[in-house]
Design an enzyme around this catalytic site. Structure first.
Site, PDB file in Angstrom:
ATOM      1  N   HIS A 206      -7.025  -3.851  -5.599  1.00  0.00           N
ATOM      2  CA  HIS A 206      -6.232  -2.938  -4.391  1.00  0.00           C
ATOM      3  C   HIS A 206      -6.568  -1.478  -4.997  1.00  0.00           C
ATOM      4  O   HIS A 206      -5.939  -0.501  -3.869  1.00  0.00           O
ATOM      5  CB  HIS A 206      -4.758  -3.299  -4.626  1.00  0.00           C
ATOM      6  CG  HIS A 206      -4.200  -2.758  -6.192  1.00  0.00           C
ATOM      7  ND1 HIS A 206      -4.230  -3.623  -7.086  1.00  0.00           N
ATOM      8  CD2 HIS A 206      -3.680  -1.823  -6.397  1.00  0.00           C
ATOM      9  CE1 HIS A 206      -3.694  -3.171  -8.223  1.00  0.00           C
ATOM     10  NE2 HIS A 206      -3.382  -1.999  -7.965  1.00  0.00           N
TER      11      HIS A 206
HETATM   12  C1  UD1 Z   1       0.691   1.684  -5.597  1.00  0.00           C
HETATM   13  C2  UD1 Z   1       0.104   2.381  -6.620  1.00  0.00           C
HETATM   14  C3  UD1 Z   1      -0.826   1.786  -7.537  1.00  0.00           C
HETATM   15  C4  UD1 Z   1      -0.578   0.460  -8.043  1.00  0.00           C
HETATM   16  C5  UD1 Z   1       0.011  -0.396  -6.999  1.00  0.00           C
HETATM   17  C6  UD1 Z   1       0.497  -1.733  -7.436  1.00  0.00           C
HETATM   18  C7  UD1 Z   1       0.135   4.804  -6.095  1.00  0.00           C
HETATM   19  C8  UD1 Z   1      -0.549   6.049  -6.134  1.00  0.00           C
HETATM   20  N1  UD1 Z   1      -0.524   3.634  -6.303  1.00  0.00           N
HETATM   21  O1  UD1 Z   1      -0.754   1.471  -4.785  1.00  0.00           O
HETATM   22  O2  UD1 Z   1      -0.946   2.609  -8.808  1.00  0.00           O
HETATM   23  O3  UD1 Z   1      -1.488  -0.074  -8.822  1.00  0.00           O
HETATM   24  O4  UD1 Z   1       0.895   0.334  -6.171  1.00  0.00           O
HETATM   25  O5  UD1 Z   1       0.356  -2.671  -6.459  1.00  0.00           O
HETATM   26  O6  UD1 Z   1       1.486   4.966  -6.412  1.00  0.00           O
HETATM   27  N2  UD1 Z   1       2.067  -1.847   1.713  1.00  0.00           N
HETATM   28  C9  UD1 Z   1       2.850  -2.759   2.434  1.00  0.00           C
HETATM   29  N3  UD1 Z   1       3.736  -3.548   1.763  1.00  0.00           N
HETATM   30  C10 UD1 Z   1       4.389  -3.270   0.865  1.00  0.00           C
HETATM   31  C11 UD1 Z   1       3.590  -2.144   0.058  1.00  0.00           C
HETATM   32  C12 UD1 Z   1       2.704  -1.524   0.387  1.00  0.00           C
HETATM   33  O7  UD1 Z   1       2.156  -3.300   3.701  1.00  0.00           O
HETATM   34  O8  UD1 Z   1       5.293  -3.640   0.199  1.00  0.00           O
HETATM   35  C13 UD1 Z   1       0.704  -1.399   2.316  1.00  0.00           C
HETATM   36  C14 UD1 Z   1       1.128   0.062   3.302  1.00  0.00           C
HETATM   37  O9  UD1 Z   1       0.004  -0.222   4.117  1.00  0.00           O
HETATM   38  C15 UD1 Z   1       0.766   1.006   2.486  1.00  0.00           C
HETATM   39  C16 UD1 Z   1      -0.518   0.550   1.514  1.00  0.00           C
HETATM   40  O10 UD1 Z   1      -0.146  -0.913   1.118  1.00  0.00           O
HETATM   41  O11 UD1 Z   1       0.462   2.221   2.774  1.00  0.00           O
HETATM   42  C17 UD1 Z   1      -0.448   1.291   0.101  1.00  0.00           C
HETATM   43  O12 UD1 Z   1       0.972   1.145  -0.520  1.00  0.00           O
HETATM   44  P1  UD1 Z   1       1.026   2.266  -1.791  1.00  0.00           P
HETATM   45  O13 UD1 Z   1       2.515   1.925  -2.409  1.00  0.00           O
HETATM   46  O14 UD1 Z   1       1.005   3.540  -1.078  1.00  0.00           O
HETATM   47  O15 UD1 Z   1      -0.128   2.189  -2.715  1.00  0.00           O
HETATM   48  P2  UD1 Z   1      -0.442   0.671  -3.227  1.00  0.00           P
HETATM   49  O16 UD1 Z   1      -1.933   0.734  -2.724  1.00  0.00           O
HETATM   50  O17 UD1 Z   1       0.159  -0.337  -3.035  1.00  0.00           O
HETATM   51  N1  UDP Z   2       1.133  -9.958  -9.533  1.00  0.00           N
HETATM   52  C1  UDP Z   2       1.832 -10.914  -8.846  1.00  0.00           C
HETATM   53  N2  UDP Z   2       1.280 -11.340  -7.764  1.00  0.00           N
HETATM   54  C2  UDP Z   2      -0.135 -11.043  -7.363  1.00  0.00           C
HETATM   55  C3  UDP Z   2      -0.833 -10.055  -7.981  1.00  0.00           C
HETATM   56  C4  UDP Z   2      -0.323  -9.625  -9.212  1.00  0.00           C
HETATM   57  O1  UDP Z   2       2.916 -11.058  -9.427  1.00  0.00           O
HETATM   58  O2  UDP Z   2      -0.509 -11.387  -6.134  1.00  0.00           O
HETATM   59  C5  UDP Z   2       1.507  -9.207 -10.754  1.00  0.00           C
HETATM   60  C6  UDP Z   2       0.810  -9.239 -12.090  1.00  0.00           C
HETATM   61  O3  UDP Z   2       1.032 -10.539 -12.643  1.00  0.00           O
HETATM   62  C7  UDP Z   2       1.272  -7.974 -12.794  1.00  0.00           C
HETATM   63  C8  UDP Z   2       1.547  -6.933 -11.769  1.00  0.00           C
HETATM   64  O4  UDP Z   2       1.524  -7.845 -10.557  1.00  0.00           O
HETATM   65  O5  UDP Z   2       2.459  -8.278 -13.483  1.00  0.00           O
HETATM   66  C9  UDP Z   2       0.399  -5.939 -11.644  1.00  0.00           C
HETATM   67  O6  UDP Z   2       0.698  -5.348 -10.362  1.00  0.00           O
HETATM   68  P1  UDP Z   2      -0.434  -4.587  -9.513  1.00  0.00           P
HETATM   69  O7  UDP Z   2      -1.715  -5.228  -9.937  1.00  0.00           O
HETATM   70  O8  UDP Z   2      -0.298  -4.551  -8.365  1.00  0.00           O
HETATM   71  O9  UDP Z   2      -0.474  -3.290 -10.150  1.00  0.00           O
HETATM   72  P2  UDP Z   2      -1.025  -2.498 -11.344  1.00  0.00           P
HETATM   73  O10 UDP Z   2      -0.916  -3.031 -12.596  1.00  0.00           O
HETATM   74  O11 UDP Z   2      -2.619  -2.358 -10.946  1.00  0.00           O
HETATM   75  O12 UDP Z   2      -0.363  -1.108 -11.164  1.00  0.00           O
END
Ligand code: UD1
Ligand code: UDP
Length: 359
Positions: A206
């Protein structure tokens, strides 16, 4: 009573704060309210974690939702400022490195309320990632710094943080893993997906550098489609959006794409994967705790303990390296090692004990 606001906003936050909330609950003096910023909002990115981790419904929901870096941070700040004014907390606890962490830290500091950061001191030294900026600012504002590993203590000391502000407590994400390991082992997901035990690749991606550009994502999906083992790839909504917008749906199917999984199913799949390919911070740590081979598709990691003590290898973000590295790790799987010090399921308890002493 000591009034505590505990903040969570995104998927990895829920996994990290659950043990802290539980541990604080054992002390009658703490009145803890859980604040959900709404950074993640899909059921599969939020609700399922509350259900599976036994988290209560949030006391306060900020409904911030998505946005650019500035917009999302600003939305959380504006909403959280009102909460802090209304609640007058004695302490705010934030976790991890997402935009919600940064936003709430800024608000709390200007309200002159004590701030504790869970997972302080991690550094990739790569400021092109928003998370590194979030970590640096949050740590510079927090008075109480809870670390997961000794490298984090060293980073914080080098940056001039006083020794007495740093508390090496272990890893709350691994507390959650330890608590749910047995339940995850019983899940039927692997059989449902028709995957042989120990005979498949599990993928999560991601990071913007990997998934925001369609060309890079296409190259990654093509490599996965050619993998020597079946692939299962639970898609982060960010990744799914790029792929669908670029018309990559066919390739998604060939690369084993599926919906994002709940915590227990995903943990279950990690346990019996041959190799996990990821750019997630948390997954690098979970594979380390499980002793499962992990290849990280990034140029760096803020979690070096997953390499020195774990089964993680940084392979860079070049899709051409995926298949050679997968073949290499299948030929020579890493030997599982002992979990890093204090990744023992008790980090949340240590955090609560420190806070009990301080407040
Ligand atoms: C965010 C965090 C990242 C973390 C990740 C975990 C920041 C800068 N980034 O990235 O560090 O590793 O979460 O998963 O805070 N979206 C949906 N549904 C949701 C959430 C997100 O559709 O429930 C989509 C939206 O289009 C959104 C995009 O994902 O614009 C990105 O979501 P966002 O929370 O901004 O960043 P992540 O890539 O999820
Ligand atoms: N995770 C989950 N389902 C998924 C992918 C990840 O439950 O399909 C869990 C994973 O086991 C861990 C957490 O989400 O506990 C990690 O989150 P993510 O990778 O979104 O964020 P990051 O750690 O990179 O910030």
């Amino acid at each position: 009573m000591t009034r505590v606001l505990l903040v969570a906003g995104a998927r990895p936050n829920f996994v990290k704060v659950a043990p802290v909330l539980r541990a604080l609950g054992a002390y009658p003096k703490f009145e803890t309210k859980l604040v959900h910023t709404g950074q993640h909002y899909d059921d599969a990115m939020s609700k399922v974690f509350f259900e599976e981790l036994g988290l209560p419904d949030p006391d306060i929901h900020l409904s911030a939702g998505p946005g650019t870096q500035a917009r999302q941070t600003a939305k959380v700040m504006v909403a959280f400022e009102e909460v802090v004014a209304a609640q007058s907390p004695d302490l705010v606890v934030v976790a991890g490195d997402v935009n919600s962490t940064l936003a709430c830290s800024l608000v709390v500091s200007k309200a002159v309320v004590p701030l504790a950061h869970v997972e302080a001191g991690l550094r990739s030294h790569d400021r092109s990632m928003p998370e590194e900026v979030n970590r640096l600012v949050t740590d510079s504002l927090a008075q109480i710094l809870f670390t997961t590993s000794s490298d984090a203590n060293e980073n914080l000391l080098r940056e001039g943080h006083p020794l007495e502000s740093i508390h090496l407590v272990g890893n709350t994400m691994i507390d959650t893993l330890s608590k749910h390991e047995a339940a995850a082992r019983k899940r039927a997901i692997r059989a449902e997906l028709g995957l042989p035990p120990g005979g498949y690749l599990l993928v999560t991606l991601h990071r913007p550098a990997n998934v925001d550009g369609p060309e890079k994502l296409r190259a990654i999906l093509r490599a996965l489609a050619e993998a020597p083992l079946p692939v299962v790839f639970p898609l982060h909504p960010r990744t799914e959006k790029t792929a669908r917008d670029a018309g990559l749906s066919n390739l998604l199917d060939k690369a084993g794409a599926t919906r994002p999984l709940g915590y227990l199913d995903f943990l279950s799949l990690q346990m019996s994967a041959a190799v996990v390919l990821t750019d997630s911070g948390g997954v690098q740590e979970e594979t380390t705790a499980l002793g499962v081979a992990c290849l990280t598709l990034r140029e760096n990691t803020e979690r070096p303990v997953t390499i020195s003590h774990g089964t993680n290898r940084i392979i860079g973000a070049n899709p051409a390296r995926i298949l050679p590295e997968v073949n290499r790790v299948l030929e020579e799987p890493p030997s599982p090692r002992e979990r890093p010090p204090m990744w023992d399921g008790r980090a949340g308890e240590r955090i609560a004990a420190v806070l009990d002493r301080l407040f």
